[in-house]
Design a protein around this motif. Structure first.
Motif, PDB file in Angstrom:
ATOM      1  N   GLY A 113      12.549   7.586   4.088  1.00 19.70           N
ATOM      2  CA  GLY A 113      12.314   8.694   5.025  1.00 19.70           C
ATOM      3  C   GLY A 113      12.087  10.016   4.344  1.00 19.70           C
ATOM      4  O   GLY A 113      11.816  11.020   5.007  1.00 19.70           O
ATOM      5  N   GLY A 114      12.175  10.041   3.003  1.00 21.35           N
ATOM      6  CA  GLY A 114      12.002  11.302   2.290  1.00 21.35           C
ATOM      7  C   GLY A 114      10.561  11.736   2.171  1.00 21.35           C
ATOM      8  O   GLY A 114      10.275  12.908   1.946  1.00 21.35           O
ATOM      9  N   ASP A 115       9.635  10.781   2.271  1.00 24.65           N
ATOM     10  CA  ASP A 115       8.210  11.079   2.167  1.00 24.65           C
ATOM     11  C   ASP A 115       7.483  10.567   3.398  1.00 24.65           C
ATOM     12  O   ASP A 115       7.991   9.725   4.143  1.00 24.65           O
ATOM     13  CB  ASP A 115       7.594  10.433   0.919  1.00 24.65           C
ATOM     14  N   ILE A 116       6.289  11.096   3.583  1.00 23.12           N
ATOM     15  CA  ILE A 116       5.420  10.634   4.659  1.00 23.12           C
ATOM     16  C   ILE A 116       4.125  10.144   4.025  1.00 23.12           C
ATOM     17  O   ILE A 116       3.511  10.846   3.235  1.00 23.12           O
ATOM     18  CB  ILE A 116       5.120  11.772   5.668  1.00 23.12           C
ATOM     19  N   LYS A 117       3.742   8.917   4.339  1.00 23.54           N
ATOM     20  CA  LYS A 117       2.474   8.382   3.863  1.00 23.54           C
ATOM     21  C   LYS A 117       1.455   8.391   5.012  1.00 23.54           C
ATOM     22  O   LYS A 117       1.820   8.292   6.184  1.00 23.54           O
ATOM     23  CB  LYS A 117       2.649   6.962   3.331  1.00 23.54           C
ATOM     24  N   THR A 118       0.198   8.490   4.642  1.00 23.58           N
ATOM     25  CA  THR A 118      -0.891   8.592   5.616  1.00 23.58           C
ATOM     26  C   THR A 118      -1.631   7.269   5.707  1.00 23.58           C
ATOM     27  O   THR A 118      -1.872   6.610   4.694  1.00 23.58           O
ATOM     28  CB  THR A 118      -1.869   9.699   5.186  1.00 23.58           C
ATOM     29  N   LEU A 119      -2.000   6.880   6.930  1.00 25.36           N
ATOM     30  CA  LEU A 119      -2.772   5.661   7.134  1.00 25.36           C
ATOM     31  C   LEU A 119      -3.957   5.948   8.050  1.00 25.36           C
ATOM     32  O   LEU A 119      -3.798   6.567   9.100  1.00 25.36           O
ATOM     33  CB  LEU A 119      -1.902   4.553   7.733  1.00 25.36           C
ATOM     34  N   GLY A 158       0.807  -1.209   0.000  1.00 26.73           N
ATOM     35  CA  GLY A 158       0.000   0.000   0.000  1.00 26.73           C
ATOM     36  C   GLY A 158       0.842   1.261   0.000  1.00 26.73           C
ATOM     37  O   GLY A 158       0.524   2.229  -0.698  1.00 26.73           O
ATOM     38  N   LEU A 159       1.932   1.254   0.748  1.00 29.49           N
ATOM     39  CA  LEU A 159       2.812   2.419   0.784  1.00 29.49           C
ATOM     40  C   LEU A 159       3.498   2.645  -0.559  1.00 29.49           C
ATOM     41  O   LEU A 159       3.796   3.782  -0.929  1.00 29.49           O
ATOM     42  CB  LEU A 159       3.869   2.230   1.882  1.00 29.49           C
ATOM     43  N   GLU A 160       3.766   1.554  -1.276  1.00 27.21           N
ATOM     44  CA  GLU A 160       4.404   1.681  -2.593  1.00 27.21           C
ATOM     45  C   GLU A 160       3.428   2.201  -3.644  1.00 27.21           C
ATOM     46  O   GLU A 160       3.822   2.936  -4.546  1.00 27.21           O
ATOM     47  CB  GLU A 160       4.950   0.319  -3.035  1.00 27.21           C
ATOM     48  N   ARG A 161       2.149   1.828  -3.524  1.00 22.50           N
ATOM     49  CA  ARG A 161       1.182   2.109  -4.582  1.00 22.50           C
ATOM     50  C   ARG A 161       0.385   3.396  -4.373  1.00 22.50           C
ATOM     51  O   ARG A 161      -0.215   3.899  -5.317  1.00 22.50           O
ATOM     52  CB  ARG A 161       0.200   0.938  -4.703  1.00 22.50           C
ATOM     53  N   THR A 172       0.930   8.261  10.564  1.00 27.49           N
ATOM     54  CA  THR A 172       1.790   8.586   9.427  1.00 27.49           C
ATOM     55  C   THR A 172       3.004   7.660   9.466  1.00 27.49           C
ATOM     56  O   THR A 172       3.478   7.276  10.536  1.00 27.49           O
ATOM     57  CB  THR A 172       2.253  10.055   9.457  1.00 27.49           C
ATOM     58  N   ILE A 173       3.489   7.316   8.260  1.00 27.68           N
ATOM     59  CA  ILE A 173       4.576   6.344   8.135  1.00 27.68           C
ATOM     60  C   ILE A 173       5.631   6.903   7.191  1.00 27.68           C
ATOM     61  O   ILE A 173       5.301   7.339   6.080  1.00 27.68           O
ATOM     62  CB  ILE A 173       4.045   5.006   7.591  1.00 27.68           C
ATOM     63  N   PRO A 174       6.904   6.915   7.598  1.00 31.18           N
ATOM     64  CA  PRO A 174       7.962   7.368   6.673  1.00 31.18           C
ATOM     65  C   PRO A 174       8.100   6.387   5.511  1.00 31.18           C
ATOM     66  O   PRO A 174       7.974   5.169   5.686  1.00 31.18           O
ATOM     67  CB  PRO A 174       9.213   7.398   7.552  1.00 31.18           C
ATOM     68  N   ALA A 175       8.337   6.921   4.327  1.00 32.14           N
ATOM     69  CA  ALA A 175       8.465   6.073   3.133  1.00 32.14           C
ATOM     70  C   ALA A 175       9.589   6.600   2.256  1.00 32.14           C
ATOM     71  O   ALA A 175      10.090   7.709   2.452  1.00 32.14           O
ATOM     72  CB  ALA A 175       7.147   6.062   2.354  1.00 32.14           C
ATOM     73  N   ASN A 176       9.987   5.797   1.285  1.00 35.07           N
ATOM     74  CA  ASN A 176      11.049   6.165   0.341  1.00 35.07           C
ATOM     75  C   ASN A 176      12.313   6.623   1.065  1.00 35.07           C
ATOM     76  O   ASN A 176      12.870   7.677   0.774  1.00 35.07           O
ATOM     77  CB  ASN A 176      10.560   7.277  -0.604  1.00 35.07           C
ATOM     78  N   ARG A 222       5.908  -0.929  15.116  1.00 34.10           N
ATOM     79  CA  ARG A 222       7.082  -1.770  15.326  1.00 34.10           C
ATOM     80  C   ARG A 222       7.765  -2.203  14.029  1.00 34.10           C
ATOM     81  O   ARG A 222       8.946  -2.548  14.051  1.00 34.10           O
ATOM     82  CB  ARG A 222       6.685  -3.008  16.151  1.00 34.10           C
ATOM     83  N   HIS A 223       7.054  -2.202  12.926  1.00 27.39           N
ATOM     84  CA  HIS A 223       7.636  -2.669  11.664  1.00 27.39           C
ATOM     85  C   HIS A 223       7.848  -1.554  10.644  1.00 27.39           C
ATOM     86  O   HIS A 223       8.610  -1.726   9.702  1.00 27.39           O
ATOM     87  CB  HIS A 223       6.770  -3.770  11.050  1.00 27.39           C
ATOM     88  N   PHE A 224       7.156  -0.427  10.820  1.00 28.07           N
ATOM     89  CA  PHE A 224       7.278   0.653   9.851  1.00 28.07           C
ATOM     90  C   PHE A 224       7.697   1.982  10.476  1.00 28.07           C
ATOM     91  O   PHE A 224       7.706   3.005   9.796  1.00 28.07           O
ATOM     92  CB  PHE A 224       5.949   0.830   9.088  1.00 28.07           C
ATOM     93  N   ASN A 225       8.052   1.936  11.768  1.00 24.12           N
ATOM     94  CA  ASN A 225       8.494   3.155  12.461  1.00 24.12           C
ATOM     95  C   ASN A 225       7.451   4.272  12.306  1.00 24.12           C
ATOM     96  O   ASN A 225       7.779   5.459  12.217  1.00 24.12           O
ATOM     97  CB  ASN A 225       9.841   3.633  11.901  1.00 24.12           C
ATOM     98  N   GLY A 226       6.177   3.877  12.250  1.00 23.05           N
ATOM     99  CA  GLY A 226       5.100   4.851  12.087  1.00 23.05           C
ATOM    100  C   GLY A 226       4.750   5.534  13.390  1.00 23.05           C
ATOM    101  O   GLY A 226       5.095   5.082  14.480  1.00 23.05           O
ATOM    102  N   THR A 227       4.068   6.643  13.253  1.00 22.88           N
ATOM    103  CA  THR A 227       3.614   7.410  14.406  1.00 22.88           C
ATOM    104  C   THR A 227       2.090   7.382  14.440  1.00 22.88           C
ATOM    105  O   THR A 227       1.439   7.813  13.482  1.00 22.88           O
ATOM    106  CB  THR A 227       4.081   8.875  14.330  1.00 22.88           C
ATOM    107  N   ILE A 228       1.525   6.885  15.518  1.00 21.91           N
ATOM    108  CA  ILE A 228       0.075   6.882  15.690  1.00 21.91           C
ATOM    109  C   ILE A 228      -0.305   8.175  16.404  1.00 21.91           C
ATOM    110  O   ILE A 228       0.022   8.388  17.568  1.00 21.91           O
ATOM    111  CB  ILE A 228      -0.383   5.647  16.484  1.00 21.91           C
ATOM    112  N   HIS A 229      -0.985   9.046  15.684  1.00 24.90           N
ATOM    113  CA  HIS A 229      -1.340  10.354  16.232  1.00 24.90           C
ATOM    114  C   HIS A 229      -2.577  10.273  17.111  1.00 24.90           C
ATOM    115  O   HIS A 229      -2.671  10.977  18.105  1.00 24.90           O
ATOM    116  CB  HIS A 229      -1.541  11.347  15.095  1.00 24.90           C
ATOM    117  N   PHE A 230      -3.528   9.453  16.734  1.00 25.38           N
ATOM    118  CA  PHE A 230      -4.583   9.089  17.684  1.00 25.38           C
ATOM    119  C   PHE A 230      -5.019   7.667  17.376  1.00 25.38           C
ATOM    120  O   PHE A 230      -5.060   7.235  16.221  1.00 25.38           O
ATOM    121  CB  PHE A 230      -5.766  10.062  17.695  1.00 25.38           C
TER     122      PHE A 230
END
Length: 654
Positions: free
Chosen positions: A529-535, A473-476, A523-527, A500-508
């Motif tokens: 760490g250059g980009d931030i993806k939203t979940l 999902g983060l790639e696409r 939010t999860i760092p991607a590419n 624990r696997h994607f170093n993501g930050t749970i904001h709520f």
């Protein structure tokens, strides 16, 4: 004890030019807010400029600002532009070398490169300031050290003028409770006289460790129950609009936001044109019989001869010499040209029945738009109703600059789910499973709003499947939308995998809203760490998933796509209830059908509002926003009450 007030300063030349590149500032704000002990009052981004850094720090540390703690991130290394330690050191009145040692010690346990960091800490008047590195990973490790045993809380209470006694007692209780929890989870107990005392630090990763037995999972959610308004504010403050892109002008532009002012390159119309179907002639011509020519028999650039009129269709240019247009209805056919078959084939002569003044039924050059006119402003939404796209076409713009619209990947979690179109039934205890309602419903809603969707499918309740699906999902896509796996079950893995696997930050991780309490925004760092993806992880119950999609996800998608803040959420209107509705201790979004009547908008409940009852959304075009129940006041809004409702579909006529 009241919460501590914090301001966060990101120091970065890159982020100062593109705020979407700032990952550390939002991570700090999110971690502090999630702890429940801090309020982030302000967050800013500035370039690596010593004077600019000092200016912001001076303002935040002034008595008027009443900020307890200033945190900076970035500019603490050995780069040529790294000036944060120098800028801050010159302002500090009392240095806190112990905190500096704690930060370095904690970081050196992770990597020897931490020795290249130059953290600074101390007080300016009654404000503590701490400088942190620029990477998200280092920021999280640093905050874990500072927050873990409430060291920073103790320091801040002392700076406020307190004795620290309250926090000391809290720390003792905290240590004792977590010691017991630790011993229980690891299956051993020590005697009262044991000197082997272990006090685990407060983790910034709040989710349970899924590698442990189900008996070790949380019984009470570690995530703060976030008020609805605060949750929406987090979404809009943490997410940033996507980069710009050029798009061809056409139907696919619907839903995009203009990223440039659009000016008319030419007059519209370019020359004199007609606004009706008829015949072009001279205003000096009197009523009478005239020979007819057309664009096929007369060049419009040539002068129109005397005794001749020019047949013309709406929007067509007038021939040279003509200055007025008579409508077809004000003429009479006199003579025709016959074809070889003897049938009437073309007009030869027409009689004009009225005389017209100069300029009748004529559009002058530039009468619609003049060259250089501003026709659409930057930030305007290109709606699916067609007006804006038509305007761009009208002035001849073939391509425009827009804010990129987010793409969305969707998935559902759960071993119990069955895909309706590719059913693999579960043969266990005579039970075949549950059809996955959420993916088809959400895909229909997303595509109806004009978003491209990538369907990942159903994901099993195991870590490997979750990791693989989220990575895909983060790639696409820009936004990953999941349903299920957000509650307190032993197989609810989304939060642990994110952290624990994607170093993501749970904001709520929980929201004070009904339905949708376990709704999660991360939010999860991607590419690299250059980009931030939203979940967004939505509840698994179908009605909850659709409601929270409209309430939380749609505003986020619009915000990412550059929509103005005031337009991101669905519009709200006042409606009159046709059914009594019971209040809850949470804000509730009650599914209704809103109808237009001679007496205004009326809202009809769709019936039972159970989270799993997706039928309650069939035909629903609105969500009545029921306020939180207040102690001492009625717990029911009676029929006839006037309340706010969110419009999510077309209004119906009674």
């Amino acid at each position: 004890m009241s919460k501590f007030r914090v301001s966060v300063l990101t120091v970065s030349d890159t982020a100062a030019q593109d705020a979407s590149k700032d990952q550390s500032g939002p991570a700090i704000s999110s971690l502090l807010t999630a702890s429940g002990r801090f309020d982030v009052e302000d967050a800013q981004i500035i370039s690596d400029d010593e004077i600019a850094i000092q200016s912001v720090v001076r303002r935040w540390s002034s008595p008027e600002a009443r900020i307890d703690w200033i945190i900076t991130t970035g500019g603490t290394g050995f780069g040529v532009r790294d000036k944060t330690p120098e800028a801050v050191s010159n302002l500090i009145e009392r240095h806190a070398s112990g905190l500096v040692h704690m930060l370095l010690s904690a970081s050196l346990q992770k990597t020897p490169f931490a020795g290249l960091g130059r953290p600074v800490a101390g007080t300016i008047k009654d404000t503590l300031i701490v400088t942190l590195p620029g990477s998200v990973k280092a920021v999280k490790e640093s905050l874990e050290a500072l927050l873990g045993e409430k060291v920073i809380d103790h320091a801040l209470e002392l700076i406020r003028g307190g004795s620290g006694a309250t926090l000391h007692q809290e720390l003792v209780s905290f240590s004792t409770d977590h010691q017991h929890a630790y011993q229980h989870a690891h299956g051993h107990h020590r005697g009262n006289h044991s000197h082997d005392h272990h006090v685990p630090r407060l983790p910034t990763t709040l989710s349970h460790n899924p590698s442990l037995a189900p008996t070790a999972r949380h019984r009470i959610s570690p995530y703060k129950l976030t008020p609805f308004d605060d949750a929406m504010q987090m979404i809009f403050s943490i997410l940033k609009p996507l980069p710009l892109e050029k798009k061809l002008v056409g139907p696919s532009l619907k839903g995009y936001v203009l990223a440039e002012d659009v000016y008319a390159p030419n007059n519209v119309p370019v020359t004199k044109t007609t606004s009706v179907d008829g015949y072009a002639l001279r205003s000096t011509d009197r009523s009478g019989i005239y020979k007819v020519v057309t664009s096929a028999t007369h060049d419009a650039a040539g002068s129109l001869p005397e005794g001749v009129i020019y047949r013309i269709n709406t929007g067509g240019p007038l021939p040279r010499g003509a200055d007025t247009v008579i409508m077809v209805e004000d003429t009479k056919l006199v003579q025709t040209v016959k074809g070889t078959n003897g049938m009437d084939e073309e007009e030869l002569e027409v009689e004009t029945l009225v005389e017209l003044p100069l300029g009748e039924n004529v559009r002058d050059p530039g009468s619609d738009v003049k060259a250089g006119d501003l026709v659409l402003k930057r930030g305007e939404i290109l709606h699916s109703t067609g007006g804006e796209i038509g305007t761009l076409t009208f002035v001849g713009r073939a391509e425009v600059q827009t804010v990129r619209k987010p793409t969305v990947a969707i998935l559902s979690t759960g071993n119990e789910l069955v895909d309706l179109q590719k059913p693999v039934y579960i043969e266990k205890d005579g039970w075949g499973g549950i059809f996955d309602t959420n993916r088809p419903s959400l895909q229909a809603a997303l595509e109806g709003l004009g978003y491209d969707v990538y369907d990942i499918g159903i994901v099993g309740d195991d870590i490997q499947s979750h990791v693989k699906a989220i990575k895909l999902g983060l790639e696409r896509a820009d936004v990953l939308l999941t349903t299920g796996g957000t509650s307190m079950g032993a197989s609810d893995l989304l939060k642990p995998v994110i952290e624990r696997h994607f170093n993501g930050t749970i904001h709520f991780g929980r929201v004070k809203a009904k339905p949708g309490k376990p709704t999660t925004f991360a939010t999860i760092p991607a590419n690299g760490g250059g980009d931030i993806k939203t979940l967004f992880a939505l509840p698994g119950n179908p009605a909850s998933a659709i409601v929270t999609f409209h309430v939380f996800v749609v505003p986020a998608l619009r915000w990412l796509g550059g929509w103005p803040l005031g337009s991101c959420q669905f519009p709200r209107v006042r409606v009159t209830l046709e059914d009594a509705m019971r209040l809850d201790h949470r804000v509730e979004f009650h599914r209704v059908v809103i109808k237009v009547t001679p007496n205004g908008l009326r809202a009809y409940s769709t019936g039972g509002q159970r989270s799993s009852r997706v039928a309650s959304l069939s035909g629903a075009n609105g969500l009545v926003v029921l306020p939180e129940m207040t102690d001492g006041k009625p717990d029911v809004l009676e029929r006839g009450s006037s309340v706010q409702a969110m419009i999510i579909g077309e209004l119906q006529m009674l």
